[in-house]
Design an enzyme around this catalytic site. Sequence first.
Site, short mmCIF file in Angstrom:
data_model
loop_
_atom_site.label_atom_id
_atom_site.label_comp_id
_atom_site.label_asym_id
_atom_site.label_seq_id
_atom_site.Cartn_x
_atom_site.Cartn_y
_atom_site.Cartn_z
N ASP A 1 0.83 -1.20 0.00
CA ASP A 1 0.00 0.00 0.00
C ASP A 1 0.87 1.26 0.00
O ASP A 1 1.94 1.28 0.62
CB ASP A 1 -0.91 -0.01 1.23
CG ASP A 1 -2.02 1.01 1.14
OD1 ASP A 1 -2.30 1.49 0.03
OD2 ASP A 1 -2.61 1.35 2.19
N HIS B 1 3.21 3.69 -8.96
CA HIS B 1 3.04 2.26 -9.24
C HIS B 1 4.30 1.67 -9.89
O HIS B 1 4.69 0.54 -9.57
CB HIS B 1 1.82 2.03 -10.13
CG HIS B 1 0.52 2.38 -9.48
ND1 HIS B 1 0.17 1.91 -8.23
CD2 HIS B 1 -0.52 3.17 -9.89
CE1 HIS B 1 -1.03 2.37 -7.89
NE2 HIS B 1 -1.46 3.14 -8.88
N SER C 1 -6.80 -5.65 -5.95
CA SER C 1 -7.95 -6.28 -5.29
C SER C 1 -9.18 -6.21 -6.19
O SER C 1 -9.24 -5.42 -7.14
CB SER C 1 -8.25 -5.58 -3.97
OG SER C 1 -8.93 -4.35 -4.20
N TRP D 1 -11.30 -2.36 -9.04
CA TRP D 1 -11.98 -2.04 -10.29
C TRP D 1 -12.76 -0.74 -10.18
O TRP D 1 -13.14 -0.15 -11.21
CB TRP D 1 -12.94 -3.17 -10.68
CG TRP D 1 -12.28 -4.45 -11.08
CD1 TRP D 1 -12.28 -5.62 -10.37
CD2 TRP D 1 -11.52 -4.72 -12.27
NE1 TRP D 1 -11.57 -6.59 -11.04
CE2 TRP D 1 -11.10 -6.07 -12.21
CE3 TRP D 1 -11.16 -3.94 -13.38
CZ2 TRP D 1 -10.34 -6.66 -13.22
CZ3 TRP D 1 -10.40 -4.53 -14.38
CH2 TRP D 1 -10.00 -5.86 -14.30
N ARG E 1 -11.64 2.02 -9.22
CA ARG E 1 -10.76 3.16 -9.48
C ARG E 1 -11.00 3.70 -10.89
O ARG E 1 -11.60 3.02 -11.73
CB ARG E 1 -9.30 2.75 -9.30
CG ARG E 1 -8.97 2.39 -7.85
CD ARG E 1 -7.48 2.18 -7.65
NE ARG E 1 -7.17 1.90 -6.26
CZ ARG E 1 -5.94 1.80 -5.78
NH1 ARG E 1 -4.90 1.94 -6.58
NH2 ARG E 1 -5.74 1.55 -4.50
N LEU F 1 11.86 -20.29 -4.12
CA LEU F 1 10.85 -19.35 -3.61
C LEU F 1 9.63 -19.43 -4.49
O LEU F 1 9.73 -19.50 -5.72
CB LEU F 1 11.41 -17.92 -3.63
CG LEU F 1 10.43 -16.79 -3.26
CD1 LEU F 1 10.09 -16.87 -1.76
CD2 LEU F 1 11.03 -15.42 -3.59
N ARG G 1 1.77 -4.94 6.17
CA ARG G 1 1.07 -3.91 5.40
C ARG G 1 1.86 -2.61 5.49
O ARG G 1 2.18 -2.14 6.58
CB ARG G 1 -0.34 -3.67 5.91
CG ARG G 1 -1.04 -2.57 5.09
CD ARG G 1 -2.51 -2.46 5.30
NE ARG G 1 -3.08 -1.52 4.34
CZ ARG G 1 -4.32 -1.57 3.88
NH1 ARG G 1 -5.14 -2.52 4.28
NH2 ARG G 1 -4.75 -0.68 3.00
N SER H 1 -8.12 -5.49 4.59
CA SER H 1 -8.65 -5.16 3.27
C SER H 1 -8.97 -6.38 2.42
O SER H 1 -8.62 -6.46 1.24
CB SER H 1 -7.67 -4.24 2.52
OG SER H 1 -7.55 -3.00 3.19
N GLU I 1 1.05 -13.40 12.27
CA GLU I 1 1.52 -12.23 12.99
C GLU I 1 1.38 -11.03 12.07
O GLU I 1 1.69 -11.12 10.87
CB GLU I 1 2.99 -12.40 13.41
CG GLU I 1 3.23 -13.60 14.32
CD GLU I 1 2.51 -13.48 15.66
OE1 GLU I 1 2.37 -12.33 16.16
OE2 GLU I 1 2.08 -14.51 16.20
#
Length: 260
Positions: free
Chosen positions: A14, A31, A59, A63, A65, A125, A183, A191, A202
């Site tokens: 965020d 971005h 998310s 949409w 936005r 990973l 976050r 969210s 955690e």
Amino acid sequence: MQGLAPAHVAIIMDGNGRWASARGLPRSVGHRAGVDAVRAIVEAAPDCGITTLTLFAFSSDNWKRPQTEVNSLMWLLRAYLRIETRRFIESGARLIVIGRRDRLTARLRTTIRRVERATAHGRRLTVRVAIDYSARDSILRAATKLPPGQPCTREDFTRLFSGPFTDHEIGSPANSEVDLLIRTGGEKRLSDFMLWESAYAELFFTDQMWPDFSPSDLRAAVDDFHRRDRRYGALQNPNPSADLARYFTGEAADRHSGRR
């Protein structure tokens, strides 16, 4: 650092837009700067003991936005996947996209399938990028797969989040419980992200905007994780009767010595 590393780390990335606005720049610049942060965190994750990294990129509510920003984000996501494919292969990382795919463009869906196939053998990973993702939708979709009239355990329900999945469904074959959820951006909420998988995660919140979140910040979050006492609802000492015995033994000794 002590104890086990957080094997599965999920991040709500965020603050890109606010990072750009604070510098008088268009949100799209924020971005793009966020993509650079993603690259650095993906490279640093294995050295922190992380084996699965889930990143919240877009998310289902995003949409809402402005269409210009949505288009910019979709272009950026496709460009990231295409550019990073070789880097993922060379570093032994696997990339999986979770979330709905039916609302994505055909070109983006094709790119996703190509990257997933190309990196399928990565073992160092697993990076899971959440696009058009909603945790509540994923729970609802898993619930529709429940056999009618049959009991279901937590383990059974968790398996319903796993493949095989079509382009219209949510999930991935690398689903697992989240150990640490981070976050950035100063907000303190989930969210609609990884709600089922984060039951005992955690939580780590930071005021750092995502473009400023660096590998040293990731290490700081992991260090904080190691200082947490993870009991999963149990007691640290599973034998309370032994504690009582020690207490009363000590009390008797105090009486004998005249300290009471």
